[in-house]
Design a protein around this motif. Structure first.
Motif, PDB file in Angstrom:
ATOM      1  N   ARG A   1      44.634  33.468  33.356  1.00  0.00           N
ATOM      2  CA  ARG A   1      43.496  33.087  32.523  1.00  0.00           C
ATOM      3  C   ARG A   1      42.727  34.346  32.144  1.00  0.00           C
ATOM      4  O   ARG A   1      42.395  35.168  32.984  1.00  0.00           O
ATOM      5  CB  ARG A   1      42.570  32.143  33.278  1.00  0.00           C
ATOM      6  CG  ARG A   1      41.323  31.806  32.457  1.00  0.00           C
ATOM      7  CD  ARG A   1      40.399  30.894  33.168  1.00  0.00           C
ATOM      8  NE  ARG A   1      41.027  29.583  33.210  1.00  0.00           N
ATOM      9  CZ  ARG A   1      40.723  28.657  34.097  1.00  0.00           C
ATOM     10  NH1 ARG A   1      39.825  28.889  35.018  1.00  0.00           N
ATOM     11  NH2 ARG A   1      41.309  27.497  34.070  1.00  0.00           N
ATOM     12  N   LYS A   2      42.468  34.498  30.884  1.00  0.00           N
ATOM     13  CA  LYS A   2      41.737  35.677  30.411  1.00  0.00           C
ATOM     14  C   LYS A   2      40.243  35.456  30.586  1.00  0.00           C
ATOM     15  O   LYS A   2      39.716  34.410  30.230  1.00  0.00           O
ATOM     16  CB  LYS A   2      42.086  35.954  28.956  1.00  0.00           C
ATOM     17  CG  LYS A   2      43.550  36.353  28.809  1.00  0.00           C
ATOM     18  CD  LYS A   2      43.834  36.920  27.454  1.00  0.00           C
ATOM     19  CE  LYS A   2      45.283  37.311  27.355  1.00  0.00           C
ATOM     20  NZ  LYS A   2      45.513  38.699  27.588  1.00  0.00           N
ATOM     21  N   LYS A   3      39.583  36.449  31.138  1.00  0.00           N
ATOM     22  CA  LYS A   3      38.148  36.366  31.393  1.00  0.00           C
ATOM     23  C   LYS A   3      37.386  36.531  30.086  1.00  0.00           C
ATOM     24  O   LYS A   3      37.675  37.440  29.310  1.00  0.00           O
ATOM     25  CB  LYS A   3      37.734  37.449  32.374  1.00  0.00           C
ATOM     26  CG  LYS A   3      38.423  37.351  33.710  1.00  0.00           C
ATOM     27  CD  LYS A   3      38.097  38.566  34.540  1.00  0.00           C
ATOM     28  CE  LYS A   3      38.959  38.574  35.783  1.00  0.00           C
ATOM     29  NZ  LYS A   3      38.856  39.834  36.494  1.00  0.00           N
ATOM     30  N   PRO A   4      36.390  35.684  29.842  1.00  0.00           N
ATOM     31  CA  PRO A   4      35.647  35.779  28.582  1.00  0.00           C
ATOM     32  C   PRO A   4      34.649  36.935  28.561  1.00  0.00           C
ATOM     33  O   PRO A   4      33.892  37.148  29.506  1.00  0.00           O
ATOM     34  CB  PRO A   4      34.921  34.432  28.492  1.00  0.00           C
ATOM     35  CG  PRO A   4      34.788  33.984  29.907  1.00  0.00           C
ATOM     36  CD  PRO A   4      35.969  34.540  30.641  1.00  0.00           C
TER      37      PRO A   4
ATOM     38  N   LEU B   1      41.996  45.375  21.961  1.00  0.00           N
ATOM     39  CA  LEU B   1      41.894  46.196  23.162  1.00  0.00           C
ATOM     40  C   LEU B   1      41.632  45.338  24.401  1.00  0.00           C
ATOM     41  O   LEU B   1      42.318  45.453  25.412  1.00  0.00           O
ATOM     42  CB  LEU B   1      40.761  47.206  22.969  1.00  0.00           C
ATOM     43  CG  LEU B   1      40.725  48.436  23.828  1.00  0.00           C
ATOM     44  CD1 LEU B   1      42.013  49.238  23.722  1.00  0.00           C
ATOM     45  CD2 LEU B   1      39.537  49.297  23.427  1.00  0.00           C
ATOM     46  N   LEU B   2      40.634  44.469  24.311  1.00  0.00           N
ATOM     47  CA  LEU B   2      40.272  43.645  25.461  1.00  0.00           C
ATOM     48  C   LEU B   2      41.384  42.663  25.826  1.00  0.00           C
ATOM     49  O   LEU B   2      41.602  42.384  27.003  1.00  0.00           O
ATOM     50  CB  LEU B   2      38.957  42.920  25.195  1.00  0.00           C
ATOM     51  CG  LEU B   2      37.730  43.834  25.062  1.00  0.00           C
ATOM     52  CD1 LEU B   2      36.506  43.039  24.646  1.00  0.00           C
ATOM     53  CD2 LEU B   2      37.465  44.590  26.333  1.00  0.00           C
TER      54      LEU B   2
ATOM     55  N   ARG C   1      39.336  37.800  27.119  1.00  0.00           N
ATOM     56  CA  ARG C   1      39.316  36.978  25.906  1.00  0.00           C
ATOM     57  C   ARG C   1      37.988  37.227  25.212  1.00  0.00           C
ATOM     58  O   ARG C   1      36.928  37.017  25.793  1.00  0.00           O
ATOM     59  CB  ARG C   1      39.451  35.499  26.285  1.00  0.00           C
ATOM     60  CG  ARG C   1      39.291  34.536  25.124  1.00  0.00           C
ATOM     61  CD  ARG C   1      39.560  33.101  25.571  1.00  0.00           C
ATOM     62  NE  ARG C   1      38.854  32.689  26.769  1.00  0.00           N
ATOM     63  CZ  ARG C   1      37.693  32.020  26.766  1.00  0.00           C
ATOM     64  NH1 ARG C   1      37.116  31.681  25.644  1.00  0.00           N
ATOM     65  NH2 ARG C   1      37.132  31.671  27.910  1.00  0.00           N
ATOM     66  N   VAL C   2      38.036  37.672  23.962  1.00  0.00           N
ATOM     67  CA  VAL C   2      36.818  37.954  23.209  1.00  0.00           C
ATOM     68  C   VAL C   2      36.255  36.666  22.624  1.00  0.00           C
ATOM     69  O   VAL C   2      36.965  35.879  22.007  1.00  0.00           O
ATOM     70  CB  VAL C   2      37.082  38.977  22.081  1.00  0.00           C
ATOM     71  CG1 VAL C   2      35.904  39.051  21.111  1.00  0.00           C
ATOM     72  CG2 VAL C   2      37.354  40.343  22.668  1.00  0.00           C
TER      73      VAL C   2
ATOM     74  N   GLY D   1      32.475  27.532  28.563  1.00  0.00           N
ATOM     75  CA  GLY D   1      32.907  26.667  29.649  1.00  0.00           C
ATOM     76  C   GLY D   1      33.228  27.338  30.962  1.00  0.00           C
ATOM     77  O   GLY D   1      33.744  26.690  31.867  1.00  0.00           O
ATOM     78  N   GLU D   2      32.980  28.611  31.091  1.00  0.00           N
ATOM     79  CA  GLU D   2      33.180  29.324  32.346  1.00  0.00           C
ATOM     80  C   GLU D   2      32.257  30.543  32.331  1.00  0.00           C
ATOM     81  O   GLU D   2      31.755  30.938  31.282  1.00  0.00           O
ATOM     82  CB  GLU D   2      34.644  29.745  32.516  1.00  0.00           C
ATOM     83  CG  GLU D   2      35.151  30.694  31.448  1.00  0.00           C
ATOM     84  CD  GLU D   2      36.636  30.984  31.595  1.00  0.00           C
ATOM     85  OE1 GLU D   2      37.021  31.571  32.622  1.00  0.00           O
ATOM     86  OE2 GLU D   2      37.383  30.625  30.692  1.00  0.00           O
ATOM     87  N   PRO D   3      32.027  31.140  33.478  1.00  0.00           N
ATOM     88  CA  PRO D   3      31.118  32.291  33.521  1.00  0.00           C
ATOM     89  C   PRO D   3      31.635  33.464  32.693  1.00  0.00           C
ATOM     90  O   PRO D   3      32.834  33.734  32.656  1.00  0.00           O
ATOM     91  CB  PRO D   3      31.075  32.661  35.003  1.00  0.00           C
ATOM     92  CG  PRO D   3      31.552  31.464  35.733  1.00  0.00           C
ATOM     93  CD  PRO D   3      32.496  30.753  34.801  1.00  0.00           C
ATOM     94  N   LEU D   4      30.724  34.130  32.033  1.00  0.00           N
ATOM     95  CA  LEU D   4      31.074  35.328  31.271  1.00  0.00           C
ATOM     96  C   LEU D   4      31.397  36.474  32.221  1.00  0.00           C
ATOM     97  O   LEU D   4      30.742  36.651  33.243  1.00  0.00           O
ATOM     98  CB  LEU D   4      29.899  35.770  30.403  1.00  0.00           C
ATOM     99  CG  LEU D   4      29.650  35.017  29.117  1.00  0.00           C
ATOM    100  CD1 LEU D   4      28.349  35.473  28.491  1.00  0.00           C
ATOM    101  CD2 LEU D   4      30.795  35.226  28.147  1.00  0.00           C
ATOM    102  N   HIS D   5      32.374  37.265  31.841  1.00  0.00           N
ATOM    103  CA  HIS D   5      32.687  38.469  32.605  1.00  0.00           C
ATOM    104  C   HIS D   5      31.693  39.581  32.247  1.00  0.00           C
ATOM    105  O   HIS D   5      31.254  40.322  33.112  1.00  0.00           O
ATOM    106  CB  HIS D   5      34.113  38.929  32.310  1.00  0.00           C
ATOM    107  CG  HIS D   5      34.497  40.156  33.048  1.00  0.00           C
ATOM    108  ND1 HIS D   5      34.765  40.157  34.396  1.00  0.00           N
ATOM    109  CD2 HIS D   5      34.614  41.441  32.644  1.00  0.00           C
ATOM    110  CE1 HIS D   5      35.037  41.389  34.787  1.00  0.00           C
ATOM    111  NE2 HIS D   5      34.954  42.190  33.744  1.00  0.00           N
TER     112      HIS D   5
END
Length: 139
Positions: free
Chosen positions: A14-17, A34-35, A41-42, A59-63
């Motif tokens: 899962r890519k972190k936002p 790049l990210l 995930r941008v 829907g999930e915590p931001l990185h």
């Protein structure tokens, strides 16, 4: 020729936002490429109000939040990061990317716990900062 691949831990793919706030499409596209390579995930927004609207759909915590200093709606990146932090209910690493801010503006952002990066930003430096944010999240 076959390649061996290690089994991924559940959820590890899962890519972190990362919320990117910048009105320049080319900047957002470059950061997205790049990210993505680094496992993020941008979620893109052009200004503070759009960033707030996008936050609801993540829907999930931001990185982390990456924001340019001057936003198109007249607000600043540090103001947008501070608002995102309040709405997220806690600390979210904030990185402000700038090329034209005054020393006072930069010190204010740093005093609020944000990292200020002067343009041009080296990709390795940005990656190291995002990885450091991951370590803070795990602690």
């Amino acid at each position: 020729m076959t390649q061996k691949t290690a089994a991924a831990a559940p959820g590890s793919l899962r890519k972190k936002p990362v919320l990117v706030i910048d009105a320049e499409t080319a900047v957002v596209q470059a950061l997205d490429i790049l990210l993505d390579m680094w496992g993020y995930r941008v979620v893109a927004a052009a200004d503070e109000s759009e960033a707030v609207a996008r936050l609801a759909g993540i829907g999930e915590p931001l990185h982390a939040v990456l924001a340019t200093y001057r936003l198109r709606d007249g607000s600043t990146g540090p103001e947008a990061i501070a608002r995102i932090r309040r709405l997220a209910g806690g600390f979210v690493p904030g990185l402000v990317i700038t090329g034209d801010s005054t020393i006072e503006e930069l010190r204010e952002a740093e005093a609020d716990g944000m990292i200020v990066l002067q343009k041009p930003v080296l990709p390795q430096h940005l990656q190291a900062l995002l990885e450091a944010a991951a370590l803070e999240d795990a602690a």
